[in-house]
Design an enzyme around this catalytic site. Structure first.
Site, PDB file in Angstrom:
ATOM      1  N   CYS A  96       0.817  -1.217   0.000  1.00 28.34           N
ATOM      2  CA  CYS A  96       0.000   0.000   0.000  1.00 28.34           C
ATOM      3  C   CYS A  96       0.856   1.275   0.000  1.00 28.34           C
ATOM      4  CB  CYS A  96      -0.985  -0.068   1.153  1.00 28.34           C
ATOM      5  SG  CYS A  96      -2.467   0.904   0.873  1.00 28.34           S
ATOM      6  N   HIS A 194      -3.503  -5.737   2.435  1.00 24.27           N
ATOM      7  CA  HIS A 194      -3.211  -5.915   3.859  1.00 24.27           C
ATOM      8  C   HIS A 194      -3.879  -7.219   4.289  1.00 24.27           C
ATOM      9  CE1 HIS A 194      -2.005  -1.676   4.362  1.00 24.27           C
ATOM     10  NE2 HIS A 194      -3.027  -1.369   3.607  1.00 24.27           N
TER      11      HIS A 194
HETATM   12  N1  GLN Z   1      -2.031   6.843   1.994  1.00 22.65           N
HETATM   13  C1  GLN Z   1      -2.104   5.927   0.902  1.00 22.65           C
HETATM   14  C2  GLN Z   1      -3.449   5.956   0.176  1.00 22.65           C
HETATM   15  O1  GLN Z   1      -4.451   6.326   0.752  1.00 22.65           O
HETATM   16  C3  GLN Z   1      -1.792   4.534   1.398  1.00 22.65           C
HETATM   17  C4  GLN Z   1      -2.814   4.025   2.367  1.00 22.65           C
HETATM   18  C5  GLN Z   1      -2.408   2.767   3.086  1.00 22.65           C
HETATM   19  O2  GLN Z   1      -1.241   2.430   3.171  1.00 22.65           O
HETATM   20  N2  GLN Z   1      -3.370   2.086   3.667  1.00 22.65           N
HETATM   21  O3  GLN Z   1      -3.507   5.597  -0.967  1.00 22.65           O
END
Ligand code: GLN
Length: 236
Positions: A96, A194
């Site tokens: 992510c 995740h």
């Molecule tokens: N901040 C990034 C997004 O919203 C990654 C989010 C995350 O790692 N859950 O795309």
């Protein structure tokens, strides 16, 4: 394996900035599945004030909120260790926010493009909607992983450049762009999953181990395979 003690060196990058939704479970399951095959491991935690060692085998980066993500990218670029490690062929598994910042560029909270570490040919920006929920995807058949599941929560969308390959085709959920999920280039691999991703998908954990140590014997089915099946059934 890289170092003189012939341990598999697993480097957990910036747990203080990049570690949402239990992504540290990726470290634990890699160690467990390596040691069940008699492969000794060494876990190195690198906080964002530390320099990144270059001699690791597998580097892991987790997800993060928008601001910690920017800080992590700035520090990784200034440090240079992860880029040098990737240049010598190390494996990188990133999730992510971690996935977005190892690319060429990614978007800040106003979608202004910021430089990434530049070890995989992807570019991320912000989408019109937030992608939240269970995700299912079929991994590139050449990787021998099959179907993977996870949980996604991100605003970002990711375009895959010519040097990288989509990791998988999205069956349910959004991933990169509604069609593909994740990317890989050599042994640098990123995903929006995740869950954590590797405990939920033991075959994906084993892909990383195979990349480092070659063929590995199968393990008897365990709670990991049960969890994988259970999450697949729940998602589809
Ligand atoms: N901040 C990034 C997004 O919203 C990654 C989010 C995350 O790692 N859950 O795309």
């Amino acid at each position: 394996m890289s170092d003189t003690s012939s341990r598999l060196r697993i480097v957990w990058i910036y747990p203080d900035l990049l570690s949402t939704y239990g992504d540290q479970g990726n470290v634990l399951i890699l160690r467990r599945r390596a040691e069940q095959r008699g492969i000794p491991t060494e876990i190195v935690h690198v906080h964002s004030s530390d320099s990144v060692p270059v001699e690791g085998d597998i580097y892991l980066l987790g997800g993060g909120e928008d601001r910690p993500q920017i800080l992590a990218a700035e520090r990784l670029i200034a440090d240079g260790g992860l880029k040098r490690a990737a240049a010598r062929g190390a494996c990188v598994f990133s999730v992510c926010a971690g996935y977005q910042i190892i690319g060429e560029t990614y978007g800040d909270d106003d979608d202004k493009p910021l430089p990434g570490v530049g070890i995989i040919d992807i570019r991320s920006g912000r989408g019109a909607t937030r992608a939240v929920g269970e995700i299912v995807a079929d991994v590139d058949p050449s990787l021998g992983v099959g179907r993977i599941t996870g949980f996604e929560n991100h605003q970002g969308r990711t375009a895959i450049g010519a040097q990288a390959t989509p990791l998988s085709t999205t069956v349910k959920g959004i991933g990169n762009d509604d069609h593909t999920e994740g990317a890989y280039q050599g042994q640098v691999l990123g995903t929006y999953l995740h869950g954590p991703a590797l405990p939920r998908n033991p075959a994906l954990a084993d892909l990383l181990l195979r990349w480092r140590v070659g063929e590995i014997p199968p393990l008897p089915p365990s709670w990991g395979e049960t969890l994988h099946e259970e999450r697949l059934a729940a998602a589809l």
